[in-house]
Design a protein around this motif. Structure first.
Motif, PDB file in Angstrom:
ATOM      1  N   GLY A  13      43.468 -13.624 -12.683  1.00 38.67           N
ATOM      2  CA  GLY A  13      42.920 -14.911 -13.070  1.00 38.67           C
ATOM      3  C   GLY A  13      43.317 -15.890 -11.986  1.00 38.67           C
ATOM      4  N   ASP A  14      42.532 -16.930 -11.782  1.00 38.43           N
ATOM      5  CA  ASP A  14      42.769 -17.793 -10.615  1.00 38.43           C
ATOM      6  C   ASP A  14      44.166 -18.411 -10.606  1.00 38.43           C
ATOM      7  OD1 ASP A  14      42.080 -19.510 -12.755  1.00 38.43           O
ATOM      8  OD2 ASP A  14      41.144 -20.971 -11.418  1.00 38.43           O
ATOM      9  N   THR A  15      44.572 -19.042 -11.705  1.00 41.72           N
ATOM     10  CA  THR A  15      45.883 -19.685 -11.710  1.00 41.72           C
ATOM     11  C   THR A  15      47.009 -18.668 -11.781  1.00 41.72           C
ATOM     12  OG1 THR A  15      45.699 -19.999 -14.107  1.00 41.72           O
ATOM     13  CG2 THR A  15      45.083 -21.861 -12.697  1.00 41.72           C
ATOM     14  N   ILE A  53      50.599 -33.843 -10.576  1.00 42.76           N
ATOM     15  CA  ILE A  53      49.509 -32.993 -11.047  1.00 42.76           C
ATOM     16  C   ILE A  53      48.754 -32.437  -9.841  1.00 42.76           C
ATOM     17  CG2 ILE A  53      47.477 -32.818 -12.516  1.00 42.76           C
ATOM     18  CD1 ILE A  53      50.028 -33.592 -14.027  1.00 42.76           C
ATOM     19  N   VAL A  54      48.600 -31.112  -9.809  1.00 44.59           N
ATOM     20  CA  VAL A  54      47.894 -30.429  -8.723  1.00 44.59           C
ATOM     21  C   VAL A  54      46.676 -29.735  -9.316  1.00 44.59           C
ATOM     22  CG1 VAL A  54      48.073 -28.720  -6.877  1.00 44.59           C
ATOM     23  CG2 VAL A  54      50.095 -30.071  -7.529  1.00 44.59           C
ATOM     24  N   PHE A  55      45.525 -29.907  -8.669  1.00 48.45           N
ATOM     25  CA  PHE A  55      44.254 -29.411  -9.214  1.00 48.45           C
ATOM     26  C   PHE A  55      43.475 -28.634  -8.174  1.00 48.45           C
ATOM     27  CE2 PHE A  55      39.664 -30.377 -10.277  1.00 48.45           C
ATOM     28  CZ  PHE A  55      39.589 -29.519 -11.371  1.00 48.45           C
ATOM     29  N   LEU A  80      52.084 -23.550 -14.161  1.00 47.46           N
ATOM     30  CA  LEU A  80      50.676 -23.293 -13.884  1.00 47.46           C
ATOM     31  C   LEU A  80      49.995 -22.958 -15.193  1.00 47.46           C
ATOM     32  CD1 LEU A  80      52.416 -22.121 -11.234  1.00 47.46           C
ATOM     33  CD2 LEU A  80      50.060 -21.979 -10.384  1.00 47.46           C
ATOM     34  N   VAL A  81      48.906 -23.670 -15.478  1.00 55.47           N
ATOM     35  CA  VAL A  81      48.216 -23.562 -16.755  1.00 55.47           C
ATOM     36  C   VAL A  81      46.882 -22.852 -16.544  1.00 55.47           C
ATOM     37  CG1 VAL A  81      47.201 -24.851 -18.680  1.00 55.47           C
ATOM     38  CG2 VAL A  81      49.272 -25.712 -17.539  1.00 55.47           C
ATOM     39  N   GLY A  82      46.596 -21.846 -17.370  1.00 53.95           N
ATOM     40  CA  GLY A  82      45.313 -21.185 -17.197  1.00 53.95           C
ATOM     41  C   GLY A  82      45.148 -19.946 -18.033  1.00 53.95           C
ATOM     42  N   TYR A 116      50.184 -27.462 -12.358  1.00 56.72           N
ATOM     43  CA  TYR A 116      49.031 -26.997 -11.582  1.00 56.72           C
ATOM     44  C   TYR A 116      47.996 -26.416 -12.554  1.00 56.72           C
ATOM     45  CZ  TYR A 116      46.495 -24.056  -8.135  1.00 56.72           C
ATOM     46  OH  TYR A 116      45.539 -23.451  -7.346  1.00 56.72           O
ATOM     47  N   LEU A 117      46.739 -26.800 -12.376  1.00 61.59           N
ATOM     48  CA  LEU A 117      45.665 -26.210 -13.153  1.00 61.59           C
ATOM     49  C   LEU A 117      44.387 -26.214 -12.333  1.00 61.59           C
ATOM     50  CD1 LEU A 117      44.324 -28.709 -15.843  1.00 61.59           C
ATOM     51  CD2 LEU A 117      45.866 -29.394 -13.999  1.00 61.59           C
ATOM     52  N   SER A 118      43.368 -25.536 -12.859  1.00 59.13           N
ATOM     53  CA  SER A 118      42.107 -25.429 -12.126  1.00 59.13           C
ATOM     54  C   SER A 118      40.939 -25.831 -13.005  1.00 59.13           C
ATOM     55  CB  SER A 118      41.910 -23.983 -11.635  1.00 59.13           C
ATOM     56  OG  SER A 118      41.553 -23.145 -12.730  1.00 59.13           O
TER      57      SER A 118
END
Length: 328
Positions: free
Chosen positions: A38-40, A173-175, A16-18, A142-144
């Motif tokens: 933080g969201d992620t 990839i999950v967004f 998860l990137v963020g 996963y990122l947002s």
């Protein structure tokens, strides 16, 4: 439909990137408490908890400083079972900070101090090459929208290039859209970046109000058509208390939510839904069952104060049937 993650082998690695920030929150008595959020990061913690007894490992990818807050962050994440080997530590930077005020209905107001946060430079400079290369080794990334927005333009471009290469190699990839207008120079820039990323996305977890504001969609059907044209295989439309809608390419599923006895704090409602949805899908659940996991966790989270409820407060999830697990 259970094929989205079918070809991924066990053990499975998820990144998860963020950005994680220092969180300050004032309660009704005026007491201020300090945590991290933080969201992620919220999604990462809940995902790690729900995958704890599986062969799925969860890492968090970000940039921090070399200060006591950054050190405590990493220790907290490790205690939750998150891998931190791909966290960059910048000697001349600090984490961002935000302050939460919550009204009587549980709705939040945020004040941010993040302009010089370390996460903005996560993928900048030649030193980031190792972090970017490490992303190619994950089965799921996963990122947002916030993950994109907080980056400098150089880092954002390099991240998108790396995600394209990862997807060519088989990474899913999950967004999560999480559109925050104040983080972007203008709406057109945000639209361009979202459209570039959506061409790489397999699973999209979308908050309806955010995409209406960003793209001006007039109906869920219009949103689903646009995402299908971008090549997104599975779209989950989160609509707060209303039923979520899931577009699988062949049909639209309507999954009603659960009713909260009392809403205390809506922080991380969407983040926790996304975590539970993804956890279920990675473990072989179909979209309908995954949405029920998402609703179950989110409705529990909003009945507690803060983004992360305590591990003992985690709800039990509906059991995955053998037939579903066998198909995954």
């Amino acid at each position: 439909m259970t094929t989205l993650f079918k070809s991924l082998s066990a053990p499975m690695r998820v990144a998860l990137v963020g950005e994680c920030m220092i969180e300050l929150q004032r309660d009704s008595a005026g007491t201020i408490t300090q945590a991290f959020g933080g969201d992620t990061l919220n999604t990462a913690v809940y995902l790690a908890r729900l995958c704890q007894s599986t062969a799925i490992s969860v890492d968090y990818v970000t940039a921090l400083g070399q200060d006591p807050f950054s050190e405590t962050m990493c220790q907290t994440w490790q205690a939750e079972g998150l891998g931190t080997q791909n966290v960059r530590h910048l000697p001349d930077a600090l984490p961002g900070l935000y302050f939460i005020q919550t009204d009587e209905q549980g709705e939040r107001q945020f004040l941010y101090w993040r302009g010089e946060a370390a996460a903005r430079r996560c993928f900048d400079g030649h030193e980031a090459a190792q972090t970017l290369a490490a992303l190619l080794d994950y089965d799921v990334i996963y990122l947002s929208g916030i993950s994109l927005a907080v980056l400098n333009s150089e880092g954002r471009a390099r991240l998108l290039e790396t995600l394209a290469e990862a997807r060519r190699q088989g990474t899913r990839i999950v967004f999560d859209n999480n559109y925050r207008p104040r983080l972007w120079p203008d709406r057109a820039t945000a639209q361009h970046c979202y459209q570039a990323l959506l061409a790489l996305v397999d699973l999209a977890l979308i908050t309806w109000e955010d995409d209406v504001e960003l793209f001006g969609f007039s109906s869920p059907e219009a949103l689903f058509r646009t995402y299908a044209q971008s090549g997104v295989t599975e779209v989950v439309l989160k609509r707060g208390e209303a039923s979520c809608l899931i577009h699988t390419g062949r049909q639209v599923l309507t999954i009603p939510g659960e009713k909260a006895l009392r809403v205390i704090d809506t922080t991380a409602a969407g983040d926790s839904f996304s975590a539970a949805y993804l956890a279920c899908r990675l473990q072989g659940g179909d979209p309908e069952q995954a949405a029920r996991w998402g609703h179950r966790l989110a409705v529990n989270v909003i009945q507690h104060r803060g983004a992360l409820i305590s591990p003992p407060a985690m709800p039990a999830m509906p059991a995955l049937s053998y037939s579903l697990a066998a198909q995954a």
